[in-house]
Design a protein around this motif. Structure first.
Motif, PDB file in Angstrom:
ATOM      1  N   LEU A 172     -69.112 111.102   8.213  1.00  0.00           N
ATOM      2  CA  LEU A 172     -68.707 110.404   6.984  1.00  0.00           C
ATOM      3  C   LEU A 172     -68.464 111.407   5.848  1.00  0.00           C
ATOM      4  O   LEU A 172     -67.509 111.264   5.077  1.00  0.00           O
ATOM      5  CB  LEU A 172     -69.785 109.398   6.575  1.00  0.00           C
ATOM      6  N   GLU A 173     -69.317 112.406   5.789  1.00  0.00           N
ATOM      7  CA  GLU A 173     -69.167 113.427   4.746  1.00  0.00           C
ATOM      8  C   GLU A 173     -67.851 114.184   4.920  1.00  0.00           C
ATOM      9  O   GLU A 173     -67.144 114.480   3.948  1.00  0.00           O
ATOM     10  CB  GLU A 173     -70.355 114.393   4.838  1.00  0.00           C
ATOM     11  N   TRP A 174     -67.487 114.473   6.171  1.00  0.00           N
ATOM     12  CA  TRP A 174     -66.259 115.218   6.421  1.00  0.00           C
ATOM     13  C   TRP A 174     -65.024 114.369   6.109  1.00  0.00           C
ATOM     14  O   TRP A 174     -64.014 114.890   5.649  1.00  0.00           O
ATOM     15  CB  TRP A 174     -66.223 115.697   7.879  1.00  0.00           C
ATOM     16  N   GLU A 175     -65.140 113.080   6.371  1.00  0.00           N
ATOM     17  CA  GLU A 175     -64.016 112.199   6.021  1.00  0.00           C
ATOM     18  C   GLU A 175     -63.819 112.193   4.511  1.00  0.00           C
ATOM     19  O   GLU A 175     -62.689 112.242   4.015  1.00  0.00           O
ATOM     20  CB  GLU A 175     -64.286 110.779   6.547  1.00  0.00           C
ATOM     21  N   THR A 176     -64.922 112.139   3.772  1.00  0.00           N
ATOM     22  CA  THR A 176     -64.845 112.206   2.308  1.00  0.00           C
ATOM     23  C   THR A 176     -64.245 113.546   1.878  1.00  0.00           C
ATOM     24  O   THR A 176     -63.406 113.602   0.969  1.00  0.00           O
ATOM     25  CB  THR A 176     -66.255 112.043   1.683  1.00  0.00           C
ATOM     26  N   GLY A 177     -64.656 114.614   2.557  1.00  0.00           N
ATOM     27  CA  GLY A 177     -64.112 115.934   2.247  1.00  0.00           C
ATOM     28  C   GLY A 177     -62.604 115.986   2.459  1.00  0.00           C
ATOM     29  O   GLY A 177     -61.871 116.545   1.638  1.00  0.00           O
ATOM     30  N   ALA A 178     -62.154 115.391   3.546  1.00  0.00           N
ATOM     31  CA  ALA A 178     -60.707 115.367   3.834  1.00  0.00           C
ATOM     32  C   ALA A 178     -59.973 114.540   2.782  1.00  0.00           C
ATOM     33  O   ALA A 178     -58.889 114.906   2.320  1.00  0.00           O
ATOM     34  CB  ALA A 178     -60.469 114.792   5.231  1.00  0.00           C
ATOM     35  N   ARG A 179     -60.579 113.424   2.412  1.00  0.00           N
ATOM     36  CA  ARG A 179     -59.960 112.544   1.402  1.00  0.00           C
ATOM     37  C   ARG A 179     -59.850 113.283   0.061  1.00  0.00           C
ATOM     38  O   ARG A 179     -58.800 113.226  -0.605  1.00  0.00           O
ATOM     39  CB  ARG A 179     -60.825 111.283   1.274  1.00  0.00           C
ATOM     40  N   ASN A 180     -60.916 113.961  -0.311  1.00  0.00           N
ATOM     41  CA  ASN A 180     -60.896 114.704  -1.577  1.00  0.00           C
ATOM     42  C   ASN A 180     -59.863 115.834  -1.543  1.00  0.00           C
ATOM     43  O   ASN A 180     -59.184 116.109  -2.528  1.00  0.00           O
ATOM     44  CB  ASN A 180     -62.293 115.283  -1.877  1.00  0.00           C
ATOM     45  N   TYR A 181     -59.766 116.478  -0.370  1.00  0.00           N
ATOM     46  CA  TYR A 181     -58.799 117.561  -0.216  1.00  0.00           C
ATOM     47  C   TYR A 181     -57.377 117.025  -0.405  1.00  0.00           C
ATOM     48  O   TYR A 181     -56.555 117.621  -1.114  1.00  0.00           O
ATOM     49  CB  TYR A 181     -58.947 118.188   1.170  1.00  0.00           C
ATOM     50  N   CYS A 182     -57.110 115.896   0.200  1.00  0.00           N
ATOM     51  CA  CYS A 182     -55.761 115.305   0.107  1.00  0.00           C
ATOM     52  C   CYS A 182     -55.448 114.858  -1.323  1.00  0.00           C
ATOM     53  O   CYS A 182     -54.295 114.961  -1.773  1.00  0.00           O
ATOM     54  CB  CYS A 182     -55.640 114.112   1.059  1.00  0.00           C
ATOM     55  N   ALA A 183     -56.457 114.385  -2.017  1.00  0.00           N
ATOM     56  CA  ALA A 183     -56.246 113.976  -3.412  1.00  0.00           C
ATOM     57  C   ALA A 183     -55.938 115.199  -4.275  1.00  0.00           C
ATOM     58  O   ALA A 183     -55.009 115.186  -5.088  1.00  0.00           O
ATOM     59  CB  ALA A 183     -57.486 113.251  -3.935  1.00  0.00           C
ATOM     60  N   ALA A 184     -56.714 116.261  -4.062  1.00  0.00           N
ATOM     61  CA  ALA A 184     -56.551 117.455  -4.894  1.00  0.00           C
ATOM     62  C   ALA A 184     -55.274 118.218  -4.565  1.00  0.00           C
ATOM     63  O   ALA A 184     -54.569 118.680  -5.455  1.00  0.00           O
ATOM     64  CB  ALA A 184     -57.773 118.368  -4.721  1.00  0.00           C
ATOM     65  N   LYS A 185     -54.951 118.333  -3.276  1.00  0.00           N
ATOM     66  CA  LYS A 185     -53.834 119.179  -2.856  1.00  0.00           C
ATOM     67  C   LYS A 185     -52.502 118.456  -2.831  1.00  0.00           C
ATOM     68  O   LYS A 185     -51.450 119.037  -3.110  1.00  0.00           O
ATOM     69  CB  LYS A 185     -54.126 119.742  -1.463  1.00  0.00           C
ATOM     70  N   PHE A 186     -52.532 117.193  -2.408  1.00  0.00           N
ATOM     71  CA  PHE A 186     -51.268 116.481  -2.201  1.00  0.00           C
ATOM     72  C   PHE A 186     -51.085 115.309  -3.167  1.00  0.00           C
ATOM     73  O   PHE A 186     -50.077 114.599  -3.100  1.00  0.00           O
ATOM     74  CB  PHE A 186     -51.185 115.930  -0.767  1.00  0.00           C
ATOM     75  N   GLY A 187     -52.086 115.081  -4.009  1.00  0.00           N
ATOM     76  CA  GLY A 187     -51.995 113.950  -4.936  1.00  0.00           C
ATOM     77  C   GLY A 187     -52.105 112.611  -4.236  1.00  0.00           C
ATOM     78  O   GLY A 187     -51.643 111.591  -4.751  1.00  0.00           O
ATOM     79  N   LEU A 188     -52.730 112.617  -3.063  1.00  0.00           N
ATOM     80  CA  LEU A 188     -52.883 111.371  -2.324  1.00  0.00           C
ATOM     81  C   LEU A 188     -54.247 110.765  -2.621  1.00  0.00           C
ATOM     82  O   LEU A 188     -55.269 111.425  -2.481  1.00  0.00           O
ATOM     83  CB  LEU A 188     -52.786 111.609  -0.812  1.00  0.00           C
ATOM     84  N   ASP A 189     -54.242 109.542  -3.041  1.00  0.00           N
ATOM     85  CA  ASP A 189     -55.515 108.830  -3.158  1.00  0.00           C
ATOM     86  C   ASP A 189     -55.314 107.456  -2.552  1.00  0.00           C
ATOM     87  O   ASP A 189     -54.292 107.174  -1.945  1.00  0.00           O
ATOM     88  CB  ASP A 189     -55.994 108.754  -4.611  1.00  0.00           C
ATOM     89  N   ASP A 190     -56.285 106.603  -2.711  1.00  0.00           N
ATOM     90  CA  ASP A 190     -56.205 105.290  -2.061  1.00  0.00           C
ATOM     91  C   ASP A 190     -54.971 104.503  -2.479  1.00  0.00           C
ATOM     92  O   ASP A 190     -54.381 103.786  -1.683  1.00  0.00           O
ATOM     93  CB  ASP A 190     -57.458 104.464  -2.372  1.00  0.00           C
ATOM     94  N   SER A 191     -54.555 104.670  -3.734  1.00  0.00           N
ATOM     95  CA  SER A 191     -53.399 103.909  -4.196  1.00  0.00           C
ATOM     96  C   SER A 191     -52.119 104.390  -3.546  1.00  0.00           C
ATOM     97  O   SER A 191     -51.151 103.653  -3.426  1.00  0.00           O
ATOM     98  CB  SER A 191     -53.272 104.014  -5.718  1.00  0.00           C
ATOM     99  N   ALA A 192     -52.131 105.670  -3.082  1.00  0.00           N
ATOM    100  CA  ALA A 192     -50.930 106.222  -2.439  1.00  0.00           C
ATOM    101  C   ALA A 192     -50.742 105.656  -1.044  1.00  0.00           C
ATOM    102  O   ALA A 192     -49.661 105.715  -0.492  1.00  0.00           O
ATOM    103  CB  ALA A 192     -51.028 107.741  -2.355  1.00  0.00           C
ATOM    104  N   SER A 193     -51.811 105.137  -0.461  1.00  0.00           N
ATOM    105  CA  SER A 193     -51.702 104.638   0.904  1.00  0.00           C
ATOM    106  C   SER A 193     -51.280 103.183   0.871  1.00  0.00           C
ATOM    107  O   SER A 193     -51.002 102.610   1.877  1.00  0.00           O
ATOM    108  CB  SER A 193     -53.018 104.799   1.634  1.00  0.00           C
TER     109      SER A 193
END
Lengths: 158, 97
Positions: A137-158
């Motif tokens: 679960l922690e790694w999934e959060t890490g991946a999500r945070n990485y995508c938000a920071a690097k690619f500007g992807l967050d939940d609203s982008a999906s």
């Protein structure tokens, strides 16, 4: 949005659902007291809960692995195998340890192989699998945070 | 057999590191057949170590997968239970150590 970023966004969205399933299945295992009882006295519901839990752990890690591969590709990491993806993910701080990732995957495999008819082993492996969930679960959060920071992807982008 | 002697030696070393220095090791499955191609690597080990040996088996399998660069099945018999696969591995396999 580039098609590849759309793919990452869809994987994030899918993982959000799988996370909820995994949390539910883990809760069932704990609530039903399956970590304390012998598989020899499992009810049919217990067996179903175990089957669901095994599947949820597997699908969560497999999909997280696909997301990591997609991130590596977007970051133009040269990789020839999944070990290279894991090395990138560890270096980027998304996962804590490539070796722990492999360990969790192998524990999943163990429960699917020779231990099915081995109650003593099943109890040990089930307990071990439950201890692996926080890391996943922690790694999934890490991946999500990485995508938000690097690619500007967050939940609203999906 | 379709693994190199060097791979066989390293596989034995990895297995004995996790499952005890006296562990006996066999290669079995498709890799003993010289006429076949590809396929997973199937290894069978007998050890006198007691218990479920989950951590030991997991550690060995990860190292073996890294060695062969592919999926490896490691069947461990520490005499806690019986299984037909034990006899098959012994009878049809090639003993490595």
């Amino acid at each position: 949005m580039k098609p590849h970023l759309q793919l990452i966004a869809s994987r994030l969205s899918q993982l959000e659902r799988l996370r909820a399933y995994l949390l539910h299945s883990t809760g069932k295992i704990e609530q039903c007291g399956m970590l304390q009882k012998s598989p020899a006295v499992y009810s049919l519901d217990d067996s179903n809960n175990l089957a669901a839990f095994r599947m949820r752990v597997s699908e969560f890690q497999e999909h997280l692995g696909k997301l990591l591969a997609s991130i590596a590709r977007e970051e133009e990491v040269e990789y020839s195998g999944f070990s290279d993806v894991l090395a990138f993910a560890e270096k980027s701080g998304i996962i804590a340890s490539e070796s722990v990732w492999k360990e969790i995957r192998e524990i999943r495999n163990q429960i699917n192989h020779e231990y099915e008819d081995d109650p003593d082993a099943l109890t040990v492996i089930l307990k071990k699998m439950v201890t692996c969930i926080p890391a996943l679960l922690e790694w999934e959060t890490g991946a999500r945070n990485y995508c938000a920071a690097k690619f500007g992807l967050d939940d609203s982008a999906s | 057999m379709r693994i190199t002697n060097a791979q066989a030696e390293q596989a034995v070393s990895i297995i004995r590191e996790s499952l005890g220095a006296e562990a006996a090791v066999w290669l079995f499955g498709s890799r003993v057949n010289d006429t076949k191609r590809g396929g997973d690597v199937d290894l069978y080990a007998e050890t006198s170590l007691h218990g479920v040996l989950l951590d030991e088996t997991v550690r060995a399998k990860i190292a073996l997968s890294d060695l062969f660069g592919r999926s490896v099945d490691l069947v461990v018999n520490n005499h806690r239970k019986s299984s037909p696969i034990y006899q098959i591995a012994r009878e049809e396999g090639i003993r490595l150590a």
